[in-house]
Design an enzyme around this catalytic site. Structure first.
Site: not given
Ligand code: BJW
Ligand code: ZN
Length: 254
Positions: A121, A191
């Protein structure tokens, strides 16, 4: 206090693995004082992702988006790697092939000494041109809030991947190749809800890796892992390295 148990099989896999891939998320940096995105204390509790972490948000209000990234940059610039980051850097020296794939933009893995790192990212400390993509170092708005411009006239923006944007294709491809070749795969402090990163554990499973998740709580993908360790990565990772070095396994209380 957290309790976790490393099975004898994991210890054996840890000792004999030759090709290790680790995927990390915001949770590994939580113990360095950097907030995660989701859950209690997560950034998305106070900020709406669609107002700050999309290209549309940036074009609508670049100053607001820059302000948010500047405040996070400041925090990240002074943050130090925690024992979890350091254990991963040490692990890289112990196996023939070690790849660290991170969703984090904080650069703390390299600061800890990890070398073979793929940043899916991007990196919050870098800027790039919103038009031509040229890298613009750490360029940032000054105190007047004016957005710096590239020589092509485009606006400077943080060099991170916002929702709806493509990940850097070469980085993603190399990460997927590494995962497909792994014999041991760890997913740590994520997550597992953001794609395509969340596909990586499935790729590892499909190609026969032994898979392990480290997280404080169960995630969307917990069921697919061979082993799950519940607790803080900054405690579990150093303890695994120490246990492997000593040749022990079993219940460990941190
Ligand atoms: C601890 C701990 C401790 C705490 N020890 N654990 C397929 C299906 C559905 C949707 C999509 C899909 N493919 C693409 C999409 C759309 C979208 C997406 O996934 N959306 C979902 C949310 C539904 N993906 C994208 O848009 C991506 N682009 C893309 O795929 O392009 C093609 C395409 C576009 C649109 C449609 C289809 C295809 C780009 C994703 C970019 C993500 N960007 C962000 C911001 C980066 C810049 C910035 O920093 O501001 O990346 S969002 C944010 O989430 C950030 C993170 O890297 C990312 C993942 O979060 P992470 O790391 O998992 O953190 P948390 O907070 O969620 O979890 C932390 C965990 O740690 C928790 O579980 C804690 O319990 C744990 N923890 N302390 C161990 N001490
Ligand atoms: Zn440009």
């Amino acid at each position: 206090m957290s309790q976790w148990r490393m099975s004898p099989e994991l210890l054996e896999r840890f000792r004999t693995a030759t090709t290790v891939v680790v995927l990390t998320g915001a949770g590994i940096s939580a113990e360095s004082g950097i907030p995660t995105f989701r859950g209690d204390g997560g950034l998305w509790r106070s900020f709406r992702p669609e107002e700050l972490a999309t290209p549309e948000a940036f074009h609508r209000n670049p100053r607001l988006v820059w302000e948010w990234y500047m405040s996070r940059r400041e925090l990240i610039m002074t943050a130090m790697p925690n024992p979890g980051h350091l254990a991963l850097a040490e692990w890289e020296n112990l196996v023939p092939s070690f790849t660290l794939v991170t969703q984090n933009v904080d650069g703390l893995h390299r600061k800890a000494g990890s070398r073979n790192v793929f940043e899916l990212h991007g990196n919050i400390l870098r800027s790039r041109c919103d038009d031509c993509g040229a890298l613009l170092g750490g360029t940032a708005p000054g105190t007047d809030g004016a957005i710096p411009r590239c020589s092509c006239g485009g606006m400077a923006r943080p060099d991170v991947v916002l929702f709806g944007e493509l990940l850097p294709s070469d980085v993603l491809q190399k990460a997927e190749e590494a995962v497909a070749g792994a014999d041991l795969f760890f997913s740590i402090g994520t997550s597992s809800v953001v794609y395509p990163a969340a596909d990586l554990p499935r790729i590892a499973t499909r190609h026969g890796a032994f898979t392990v998740e480290i997280n404080l709580i169960p995630t969307e993908l917990s069921d697919i892992f061979d082993e799950t360790l519940r607790g803080p990565s900054g405690q579990i990772l150093p303890a695994i390295l120490a246990a492997a070095a000593l040749g022990m396994s079993g219940a460990v209380t941190c």
